[in-house]
Every structure is written in structure tokens, then in C-alpha cells.
Design an enzyme around this catalytic site. Sequence first.
Site, PDB file in Angstrom:
ATOM      1  N   GLY A  50       0.797  -1.223   0.000  1.00  0.00           N
ATOM      2  CA  GLY A  50       0.000   0.000   0.000  1.00  0.00           C
ATOM      3  C   GLY A  50       0.826   1.268   0.000  1.00  0.00           C
ATOM      4  O   GLY A  50       0.629   2.170  -0.817  1.00  0.00           O
ATOM      5  N   ASP A  71      10.446  -7.622  -0.818  1.00  0.00           N
ATOM      6  CA  ASP A  71       9.099  -8.188  -0.752  1.00  0.00           C
ATOM      7  C   ASP A  71       9.185  -9.665  -1.128  1.00  0.00           C
ATOM      8  O   ASP A  71      10.050 -10.067  -1.899  1.00  0.00           O
ATOM      9  CB  ASP A  71       8.147  -7.463  -1.713  1.00  0.00           C
ATOM     10  CG  ASP A  71       6.702  -7.523  -1.245  1.00  0.00           C
ATOM     11  OD1 ASP A  71       6.128  -6.465  -0.938  1.00  0.00           O
ATOM     12  OD2 ASP A  71       6.145  -8.636  -1.178  1.00  0.00           O
ATOM     13  N   SER A  78      -7.284  -8.650  -3.706  1.00  0.00           N
ATOM     14  CA  SER A  78      -7.642  -7.718  -2.640  1.00  0.00           C
ATOM     15  C   SER A  78      -6.558  -6.658  -2.418  1.00  0.00           C
ATOM     16  O   SER A  78      -6.743  -5.735  -1.629  1.00  0.00           O
ATOM     17  CB  SER A  78      -7.911  -8.478  -1.333  1.00  0.00           C
ATOM     18  OG  SER A  78      -6.702  -8.966  -0.789  1.00  0.00           O
ATOM     19  N   ARG A  82      -5.603  -0.573  -3.405  1.00  0.00           N
ATOM     20  CA  ARG A  82      -4.669   0.459  -2.930  1.00  0.00           C
ATOM     21  C   ARG A  82      -3.246   0.290  -3.472  1.00  0.00           C
ATOM     22  O   ARG A  82      -2.487   1.241  -3.510  1.00  0.00           O
ATOM     23  CB  ARG A  82      -4.625   0.482  -1.394  1.00  0.00           C
ATOM     24  CG  ARG A  82      -4.085  -0.813  -0.808  1.00  0.00           C
ATOM     25  CD  ARG A  82      -4.464  -1.017   0.644  1.00  0.00           C
ATOM     26  NE  ARG A  82      -3.923  -2.286   1.114  1.00  0.00           N
ATOM     27  CZ  ARG A  82      -4.412  -3.476   0.790  1.00  0.00           C
ATOM     28  NH1 ARG A  82      -5.473  -3.574   0.011  1.00  0.00           N
ATOM     29  NH2 ARG A  82      -3.853  -4.577   1.226  1.00  0.00           N
ATOM     30  N   LYS A  95       5.145  -9.843  -6.290  1.00  0.00           N
ATOM     31  CA  LYS A  95       5.035  -8.382  -6.289  1.00  0.00           C
ATOM     32  C   LYS A  95       6.307  -7.719  -6.817  1.00  0.00           C
ATOM     33  O   LYS A  95       6.243  -6.656  -7.429  1.00  0.00           O
ATOM     34  CB  LYS A  95       4.731  -7.887  -4.871  1.00  0.00           C
ATOM     35  CG  LYS A  95       3.309  -8.145  -4.443  1.00  0.00           C
ATOM     36  CD  LYS A  95       3.005  -7.473  -3.119  1.00  0.00           C
ATOM     37  CE  LYS A  95       1.551  -7.735  -2.744  1.00  0.00           C
ATOM     38  NZ  LYS A  95       1.216  -7.159  -1.428  1.00  0.00           N
ATOM     39  N   ASP A 139       4.382  -1.381   7.403  1.00  0.00           N
ATOM     40  CA  ASP A 139       3.329  -1.111   8.357  1.00  0.00           C
ATOM     41  C   ASP A 139       2.970  -2.318   9.233  1.00  0.00           C
ATOM     42  O   ASP A 139       1.816  -2.657   9.404  1.00  0.00           O
ATOM     43  CB  ASP A 139       2.073  -0.588   7.647  1.00  0.00           C
ATOM     44  CG  ASP A 139       1.190   0.200   8.611  1.00  0.00           C
ATOM     45  OD1 ASP A 139       1.736   0.721   9.599  1.00  0.00           O
ATOM     46  OD2 ASP A 139      -0.026   0.268   8.389  1.00  0.00           O
ATOM     47  N   ASN A 140       3.977  -3.013   9.764  1.00  0.00           N
ATOM     48  CA  ASN A 140       3.701  -3.985  10.833  1.00  0.00           C
ATOM     49  C   ASN A 140       4.789  -3.876  11.887  1.00  0.00           C
ATOM     50  O   ASN A 140       5.908  -3.432  11.592  1.00  0.00           O
ATOM     51  CB  ASN A 140       3.555  -5.411  10.278  1.00  0.00           C
ATOM     52  CG  ASN A 140       4.859  -5.956   9.762  1.00  0.00           C
ATOM     53  OD1 ASN A 140       5.794  -6.208  10.528  1.00  0.00           O
ATOM     54  ND2 ASN A 140       4.955  -6.124   8.465  1.00  0.00           N
ATOM     55  N   CYS A 197      -5.790  -8.276  12.807  1.00  0.00           N
ATOM     56  CA  CYS A 197      -5.623  -7.669  11.483  1.00  0.00           C
ATOM     57  C   CYS A 197      -6.947  -7.511  10.765  1.00  0.00           C
ATOM     58  O   CYS A 197      -7.137  -6.595   9.980  1.00  0.00           O
ATOM     59  CB  CYS A 197      -4.680  -8.523  10.671  1.00  0.00           C
ATOM     60  SG  CYS A 197      -3.143  -8.750  11.538  1.00  0.00           S
ATOM     61  N   CYS A 348     -14.908 -16.540  13.674  1.00  0.00           N
ATOM     62  CA  CYS A 348     -14.574 -15.184  13.243  1.00  0.00           C
ATOM     63  C   CYS A 348     -13.951 -15.307  11.855  1.00  0.00           C
ATOM     64  O   CYS A 348     -14.285 -16.220  11.109  1.00  0.00           O
ATOM     65  CB  CYS A 348     -13.644 -14.506  14.237  1.00  0.00           C
ATOM     66  SG  CYS A 348     -12.034 -15.306  14.382  1.00  0.00           S
TER      67      CYS A 348
END
Length: 390
Positions: A50, A71, A78, A82, A95, A139-140, A197, A348
Site C-alpha cells: 500500500g 518483498d 484484494s 490500494r 510483487k 506497516d507492521n 488484522c 470469526c
Amino acid sequence: MALPALVEPAGELSRDEIFRYSRHLIIPDVAMDGQRRLKNARVLLVGAGGLGSPTAMYLAAAGVGHIGLVDFDEVDASNLQRQVIHGTSDIGRPKLDSAADTIRELNPYVEVIRHETRLTSDNARDIIRPYDLVIDGSDNFPTRYLVNDACVLEGKPYVWGSIYRFDGQASVFWAEHGPCYRCLYPEPPPPGMVPSCAEGGVLGVLCATIGSVQANEAIKLLTGIGDPLVGRLLIYDALELSFKDIRVRKDPECPVCGKNPTVTELIDYEEFCGVVSDEAQTAAAGATLTAKELSELINDGRPIALVDVREPAEWQINRLPGAKLIPLAELPSRLTELPQTEPVVVYCKTGVRSAEALALLKQSGFSTAKHLGGGIASYAKTVDPDMPRY
Ligand SMILES: [Zn+2]
């Protein structure tokens, strides 16, 4: 606080390069000198997702000569809401391949250096060392601490960004000139304290806002122009449309960049997503159904009470037939709605929240309760492939 340029200028630009970069060259602060510095620059981008997508594309278009990408993931559908460096025909490709193709198409003068690996305590310093600066698009938490510490130990600036729903943050951490990430947050939160997450989500365009802030800061640092985001934390609210910027200070007691550092080598922290508490782990032992087992119970018409502990927005995407929605946070106050006679089965998305729900149910006397291991994601994969996924 102006800082000197990180990079020396490359040699003369070619006629084609001069035309390509002409809108930079006529800005007095960039000009030929700045553009030649960009050409010589080596930037490492952690994650082609993203934040990494817009950052990589703008740095490539701007003429950053050498872009390293870390990466190991493949493009899935999905991502495309973004991760604009990838396209529909890239689904299923690594990627790195997809990102490298897009960069080559944007600017053939850019060298792409591929690191098809997960960043770990073993390889992070070696990977980072040849670069002028590092941009974190991952972002983790585990990667964030790893990149921060490696940048402190290697003396590199760390351009950080973070995104959640409509909120974004960015800063430049550089221990030689200001605080590092650990000056703000000395230790990662314990597993189980981070929202799962599945409860995240991000407005796609937020990635462009924060990613372009990161690219902007990288260009400023490389060329030595403007006031970098060192010692400041930018906070962006897309719904209010407000940018705030707060001062952050170097902590003399910081565990990695302080006077007496306790972190002197890299640490691999646990992945936070998918980690359940000890209580949940105990509750789930011997009380976990596979998707196949659950589908057999449903098909046999056994009396079970299916309870979905996800959020209403997730329930709108998919659900199991006959289930009742009680989000995890509401479960403690809604236990009276559960039947006492039939066994309760909670589920869930991936089995993390349902394991926490199961612990609560067991403590509340629902001794026959079970949960669905792997969640509805596993059910969709193994039992009902036509079910929508997210
Ligand atoms: Zn620090």
C-alpha cells in the site's frame, strides 16, 4: 532544520534525461545539481504494498537512480484497491516482478534491485547497508522495530509511515539528527494487545497521501533541500482533512539510540496478527473444529448455536447459514442471548477472535462451546469455494 544532501551528484545527464526531468531542472532548489544527486541515490523500500506502491512509482518517476525493493509476497485481487503499482493481469505474480515492470515502464533509467526475502535479524543490516536511506512501507510491528534498529546501527535515515482506516502518520527517524522510533515507542506492545488484522482496513487513497509524504521526505533528504520531518510526527486525518505536526524529542534513555543502549543487535519480534492470548490457547485446546467437521455438523442438522463474533461490516461480506452476529466486544454483555441447551460454536475471520471468545465462554460456564479453527476464511477455502472472501 536543514540538513546537507545525503548523496553526491552523478555525472552529466544525457540529452534525453534533461528533457525527461525538465520540470525538476527549472525549479531553482532542485536544478541540475539536485537531479544529478537523485540519479546517484540508492533508496531501499521495504514492502511493495500500500505505501510502497505510490512511493516507488514517484521515486522512479522523479529519477532516483537505484531503488531496492524488499518483498516476498504475490499479488492478489484484494491488493488492487490500494497497491496501484500492480494491475489486474499481475494477480498471482510475485510483487517484485510486477513492481519492477511498472518502474521500468515509468522510467527505464532506474535500476531496480530485488530482495525477494523477508527482512530478518540475520539479513536486515546487510540489505540496508549499501543504501542511502530506507523507506518503510510494511506497516507492521516486527518489521518496524527491525528497520528502525538496523537504521540506527547502520547510521541511516528511516522514513516511516503508518496507515489505519482514515488515519495516517509519517516521520523521519534518524538517530544522528533526532529521535528514532524507539525514542517514541521503546518496546512493541505485547501480542494480544494489538487489534487483530481483520479489524483493520484502510481507505486506499490514504496510501497515496502518506506514501507521497514519504517520497517527498526521501527526495528532500537525498538532495538536501527544505526542512525534513526529523523530530516531528505528522498526523493526518482524512475524514476531517487535517494535517497536524507535533514535535518529538530524542530520548537520552532510548534502548537503541540512547547513551546506554540495551538493544545492540537486531531482534525478531513475533508476528502480531494471528497471535492469541494464553487463555485463548488453553480454551481452544480440544475445543477446535475444522471447517470440514463444522460443515458435517451443519449438514447432519445437529443442534448447534453458531455465533459470529466479527464486526457488522464483515458480516455483510459473508456469514455461515443460521449464525447469529454478536461482535466480540459485545459478547460479555450478551451471554444471556446464548442457548444453554445446544453447544455453542463461535467463529470469526481467521480463528483468533473466536479463540478469545471461546475463553470467555468457558469461563462463563459454556463448557461444551467450541470454535472454528481458521475461521470463516478456512470454511470458504475448504468447504464453500463460492463464498465471497475478504
Ligand atoms: Zn532512539
